[in-house]
Every structure is written in structure tokens, then in C-alpha cells.
Design a protein around this motif. Sequence first.
Motif, PDB file in Angstrom:
ATOM      1  N   PRO A 125       0.750  -1.288   0.083  1.00  0.00           N
ATOM      2  CA  PRO A 125       0.189  -0.112   0.077  1.00  0.00           C
ATOM      3  C   PRO A 125       0.910   1.365   0.019  1.00  0.00           C
ATOM      4  CG  PRO A 125      -0.150  -1.285   2.392  1.00  0.00           C
ATOM      5  CD  PRO A 125       0.511  -1.896   1.242  1.00  0.00           C
ATOM      6  N   ASP A 126       2.186   1.230   0.465  1.00  0.00           N
ATOM      7  CA  ASP A 126       2.981   2.370   0.461  1.00  0.00           C
ATOM      8  C   ASP A 126       3.470   2.660  -0.746  1.00  0.00           C
ATOM      9  OD1 ASP A 126       4.501   0.264   1.019  1.00  0.00           O
ATOM     10  OD2 ASP A 126       5.736   1.174   2.480  1.00  0.00           O
ATOM     11  N   ALA A 132      -1.313   0.944  -3.792  1.00  0.00           N
ATOM     12  CA  ALA A 132      -1.380   2.393  -3.608  1.00  0.00           C
ATOM     13  C   ALA A 132      -2.932   2.803  -4.361  1.00  0.00           C
ATOM     14  CB  ALA A 132      -0.450   3.397  -3.778  1.00  0.00           C
ATOM     15  N   GLY A 133      -3.037   2.340  -5.746  1.00  0.00           N
ATOM     16  CA  GLY A 133      -3.992   2.577  -6.522  1.00  0.00           C
ATOM     17  C   GLY A 133      -5.336   2.047  -6.031  1.00  0.00           C
ATOM     18  N   VAL A 134      -5.555   0.747  -5.290  1.00  0.00           N
ATOM     19  CA  VAL A 134      -6.916   0.623  -4.705  1.00  0.00           C
ATOM     20  C   VAL A 134      -7.095   1.365  -3.595  1.00  0.00           C
ATOM     21  CG1 VAL A 134      -7.721  -1.429  -3.397  1.00  0.00           C
ATOM     22  CG2 VAL A 134      -6.390  -1.657  -5.660  1.00  0.00           C
ATOM     23  N   ASN A 135      -6.036   1.741  -2.863  1.00  0.00           N
ATOM     24  CA  ASN A 135      -6.319   2.379  -1.624  1.00  0.00           C
ATOM     25  C   ASN A 135      -6.962   4.111  -2.241  1.00  0.00           C
ATOM     26  OD1 ASN A 135      -6.230   1.157   0.722  1.00  0.00           O
ATOM     27  ND2 ASN A 135      -3.947   1.179   0.215  1.00  0.00           N
ATOM     28  N   LEU A 139     -10.898   2.287  -1.334  1.00  0.00           N
ATOM     29  CA  LEU A 139     -10.900   0.977  -0.610  1.00  0.00           C
ATOM     30  C   LEU A 139      -9.766   0.759   0.314  1.00  0.00           C
ATOM     31  CD1 LEU A 139     -11.761  -1.280  -3.658  1.00  0.00           C
ATOM     32  CD2 LEU A 139     -13.461  -0.721  -1.755  1.00  0.00           C
ATOM     33  N   ASP A 140     -10.106   0.223   1.501  1.00  0.00           N
ATOM     34  CA  ASP A 140      -9.083  -0.228   2.510  1.00  0.00           C
ATOM     35  C   ASP A 140      -8.165  -1.433   2.098  1.00  0.00           C
ATOM     36  OD1 ASP A 140      -7.235   0.365   4.516  1.00  0.00           O
ATOM     37  OD2 ASP A 140      -8.567  -0.936   6.014  1.00  0.00           O
ATOM     38  N   PHE A 141      -6.820  -1.500   1.479  1.00  0.00           N
ATOM     39  CA  PHE A 141      -6.260  -2.755   1.131  1.00  0.00           C
ATOM     40  C   PHE A 141      -5.017  -2.759   1.497  1.00  0.00           C
ATOM     41  CE2 PHE A 141      -3.496  -4.795  -1.911  1.00  0.00           C
ATOM     42  CZ  PHE A 141      -4.123  -5.828  -2.236  1.00  0.00           C
ATOM     43  N   ASN A 142      -4.831  -3.534   2.412  1.00  0.00           N
ATOM     44  CA  ASN A 142      -3.193  -4.040   2.957  1.00  0.00           C
ATOM     45  C   ASN A 142      -3.009  -5.253   3.142  1.00  0.00           C
ATOM     46  OD1 ASN A 142      -1.010  -4.136   4.327  1.00  0.00           O
ATOM     47  ND2 ASN A 142      -1.558  -2.510   5.789  1.00  0.00           N
ATOM     48  N   PHE A 143      -2.281  -5.873   2.151  1.00  0.00           N
ATOM     49  CA  PHE A 143      -2.214  -7.495   2.430  1.00  0.00           C
ATOM     50  C   PHE A 143      -1.238  -7.686   3.443  1.00  0.00           C
ATOM     51  CE2 PHE A 143       1.953  -8.430   0.801  1.00  0.00           C
ATOM     52  CZ  PHE A 143       2.571  -7.186   0.315  1.00  0.00           C
ATOM     53  N   THR A 144      -0.686  -6.898   4.040  1.00  0.00           N
ATOM     54  CA  THR A 144       0.233  -7.326   5.372  1.00  0.00           C
ATOM     55  C   THR A 144      -0.792  -7.538   6.631  1.00  0.00           C
ATOM     56  OG1 THR A 144       0.969  -5.084   5.563  1.00  0.00           O
ATOM     57  CG2 THR A 144       2.498  -6.643   4.396  1.00  0.00           C
ATOM     58  N   ALA A 145      -1.951  -6.965   6.444  1.00  0.00           N
ATOM     59  CA  ALA A 145      -2.802  -6.906   7.773  1.00  0.00           C
ATOM     60  C   ALA A 145      -3.871  -7.747   7.687  1.00  0.00           C
ATOM     61  CB  ALA A 145      -2.827  -5.330   7.927  1.00  0.00           C
TER      62      ALA A 145
END
Lengths: 293, 271, 90
Positions: A125-126, A132-135, A139-145
Amino acid sequence: MRRWDNRAWLGVLPVVLIVAFSAVVPLMTVVNYSVQDIFDLNNRLFVGFEWYRDTLRDPRFLEALLRQLGFSALVLAIEIPLGILVARNLPRRGASAGVWLVVLAIPLLIPWNVVGTIWQMFARPDIGLLGAGVNALGLDFNFTADPVDAWIVLLMMDVWHWTSLVALLAYAGLAAIPEPYYQAAELDGAGRWQVFRHVELPGLKPVLLIAGLLRLMDSLMIYTEPFVLTGGGPGSSTTFLSQHLTTMAVGQFDLGPAAAFSVLYFLVILLLCWLFYTAVMRSEDVEGGPGGH
Amino acid sequence: MGTEAKRRQPRWLLYGYCLYLALPIYWLATMALQSNQDIVGDLEIVPSRLTLANFAEIVGNPVWYSAFGHSLSYVILNTLISVTVALPAAYAFSRYRFVGDKHLFFWLLTNRMAPPAVFLLPFFQLYSAIGLFDTPLAVALAHCLFTVPLAVWILEGFMSGVPRSLDEMARIDGHGLGYFFFRLFLPNIRGGIAVTVFFCFMFSWVELLLARTLTGSETKPIVVVMTRTVSASGLDWGVLAAAGLLTILPGVAVVWFVRRDLVKGFALGRV
Amino acid sequence: MAWMAWTWPTAAFFLCVALALAVLTVLELKVPTVQRRGWLPLATTRGDRFFISLLAAAFVHVSWLAFLDAPVYWATGLAVLLGAGLMRWG
């Protein structure tokens, strides 16, 4: 027909020897380890089936197994149809055919840890374009969490990585279908779906057996890409069998339990692949070679 | 040609798929060309400040380029061994029936099924015991576990596509098996050999787990050096991306050189 | 060979499998097998049935260890019976 001649064994012998060296000896060793409690090689204790019992009742093993089966099923369900679709759209001849094949083959030729790295950079996401695009879309997107996001990224990565293999094999299968078959179908007024169902699918069967088997085997032993991408997390939501095993064997050096785990893992794969192989071979009713094609 | 064009869906699917393939690689390339500050800074789809510093780091550091050499040495060794032993075996499978042929074939496949993780422990012990640990040969032999069965499988398919009458003719003409096999038979399956080389190279080049386990400080391959960089110097995204980009090149070179044979091989449909 | 960590039970097991394979090979040369249909939903040769028996035996043991606490010898007995049945009528 192929002639009976047992001297043909001479031709097979080098392969048998090399595979026996690199597979049979290690596999026997694993079985030996799996029935002992090993402190070091001179200091070991026979424990029978204890490690097997422990592993089979270990919820972490069962969860990893379920996760593994789910992952493999999803991967096959996406990649096989998509691969066929891509293959149907490829040009059959001319210079462009070669270029397309090279382009398609690229993901297959990237080392697996680099695949993981690429997708990590792409999906974070960073710093990643995807993340970053999806965020940015809100949308809240973070595959590490988030486990669901992690699964989505893993599936996207696997599709990216392996659909080409299915496509290349399916392309080979389609190329082998004689043009008159299509013309006959056209004369009969067959629609696109009917051509696919009655002309292309039967012709594709042998290569789909290979593609399906390869994807089944490889998805069942996936390790490197999730190891780099998610490290098995968040939590253990993307810890598949190989990852769990490697942690046991290398991380904790539990020889006995890791060996028992290995044997069970291998048995599961053997059973699934044998069922798949037999089912497809049976419906095909073997003509010719031992590979049935 | 007319019927062929008609039965295709519009090309957008193909272009869309290629875009999907290209985007992550494009992103890798932009990272390889940026400094770390720019990478973690504001996200730019087309980077404005480009630098070759990451590549300079790799070219100038013997750890990196010797690692490339190590990787290539075991991959080439593996491909040579696999194709050499697989040729006679595939010929035997495609031309003769013998005791246990079907079971032998399935047994070979089971080795392709075995997860490398299962073999970590015994391989380490085995190759240490025979003194091959930390040599390219150890990794090459270990990779034979999955490349040899695959090579036999693919070659058998291609050989079965060559009419048996070719064998008969050679026999009638009085050619020995050696002359027949190398001068008459092999040229007929060039495409098949190209496909086999492609797959052996590919599966050996991309593998990490066994390569990591069987190499020490002497022969550390590129894939291992890459994973070390992540842990050692924190996250040096730029160099990592540059190294990743470079690992794609050998594979692309191989497939580019054999592409004509590949097309022929695939067009025969005997994979 | 020390690194292979042999034990008597595993050595005996592998010897039995190797012996069975040898016997099957000799049988095959003397009395070639015929594909046939039995219990199983597919036509099998002698070698196929042997492989299926081994696989079945493995999974009998696995399920026994997973669900039951009784000694595992019972599972072995069951597997042998099942294997014999499969070889004869499978």
C-alpha cells in the motif's frame, strides 16, 4: 503398436539410476527419520508412529492442509479456463506467434523469489502501484494486515505467474487440431460454443491432463512466493504445507516430526495426483504411449 | 484463414492479459531505476528522476555477479544431464513395451510431485556425506528430481509423434542404432528438444529452496543472494529491484533463441 | 550410510516392498498379467492393484492414527486384509 522388448530397459536405466539417487534414497531416509526421536545421528530413539499421531492431531497441520487444498482448487479453477481462453486468441503462425510465445513465457522464467519480490513491490500500500491505486479508490487494502487481502494478492500473483504455462500447453494442443475438423463443424452450422465443446475440448484433453497435473502438483508444493510475499501471514492465514514444514525442518530442526509431516504431505499429493491421473487417463482410454498421448 | 479469424474472440482479451503480465514488471523496472528516497517518497506512475546507481552497485560488487555465474553453472549442468539421460529413456518409452513400463512412467511422475521441502533434510545429509555439498553439481543433481521426469515426459510425447516407419526404413537401409538415432531421429524432434531445454532451464533457474539448502559460501546462487539482501541491509528496494530485473534476462535470452523451435515444437502439439 | 539413520522396522518394510516388486517382476515374465475389472471402478493389472493396495494401506494407517487410540497393529492387520482382497478381487 509398440514392440515388446525388455532390452528397452537399458535405455531407461540412466534415468532410473539418477532418480533413484536423488529421490528413493532421500525418501527412505525421511521414512527412517519419521519413526525416531533424533537428538543427533548417534543418539536416537525408536518411537514408532508417535510423530504421525502427533502431526495428524495437530490443528496447525490440519489448518495448513485445508488452506493448501483450498488454494490449489482456486488456482486450478481460475488458471485452466483463463489459459485456454488466452491460447484460443493467440495467432497460429507467422512471426508474431514467436513473439507472443516469448512474451507469455516471461513470467515462467522469473525465479520464484523474484516473483514474490515483484508482487510485494507491486501490491504494497505504500510503494506499490496496485496497493496505492486501490487505496486511492477509497478501498482499504493492505495485504500485510488483512488475511482476505493477502489471499487476493496471492491468487493474483499465482495467476500472473502460471496461467502462461496452461496457455502455452493449450496452444500446443489447439495447434494439433486439423483444420478440416473446424471446416466440418462450420458446415454443420456449429456455434462458437459447440466448436469449443465438440472440436477443441476433445483435442485439448491430453495437454490439459499435463497442464492440470503440473498446476496441481506445483500449487500443492508452493513455498517460495508466499514466503517472500507474506511470510505466511498475517497470522498464519497464508501458511501452506511447505512453509509449515520448512519452519519445522530448518527453523526448529525437529527431524522426527518434520519427517513424519513430510511423509504425510507426500501421501496427500500422491493420492490427489493419482486420482487425477487415473480419472483423466480412464476417460481418455489410452491409445499408444505410456503417457497416453 | 477466414474460419480461423472468425472463431477468435476479439483480441482485447489477449491485450488485457498482456497488460496484466506487464504491469508488475513495469513497476519493478521503475523501482530499479530510482533511488530509495524516490521509491518511498511520493508515488509516481512515470518516475521523473532516473538513476543507474542500483545497477552500478550490482555490476561493481563481486558478490552479485559471481552469484549469477553460480546460478548459470548449475542450471546449465542440470539441463545437460536431464536431456542426456532423458533421450534414451523417452525413446524406449515411445518405441517399446517392456515389463513395468507404465508403472515406471508413473513412478517417474511421482518424483515430479514430491515437494522439495520434503527433501531438504535428507538432501543436506546426502550431499554432505558424498562430499558434494556447496558445489554446482549438488544443486544440478538435486534439480534432476523434477527436471528429469519432466524431460522424459515431454520428449516421449514428441518421439511418439515421429512415425515408426522412419525406424523401419533406417533398419532396412542397414543403419546402426547409433547412426539412426543421432543423424536421422534427433533432427526430427529438434522442436521437442528445444521445448525440453526450455522447461529444464526454467524449472532449475527459478528454484530457490533446494538451491539455498545445498549451497554454502562458495557457490551461493543469485536467488539466495537476493533473499539475503532483504534481511541484511533492511529494505534496499532499488538494488533488489535491479537484481530482480537482471534475473529475468537469462530466461528471456534462452526462450528468445529457441523461439522458432519452440513454435515448431508447440505447433506439433506433442507436448 | 550412517546418516540415513536406519532402524530395523523401516529396513524390514523396505525389504518387503523390494521383495514384492521382485516377485511381481518375475511373475510378470512367467505369467503376464491381464487387465480386468473387479471391485474397483477401473480396469487394473496386477501391478496397479499392488500400488492401490499400498496406497490404501498407508491411508488406513493414517486414519487409524488420526481417529483411534487403539494399538496400530490392528490397522496393519486391516490393511493386510484389505490389500489381499484388492489383489485377489480388485
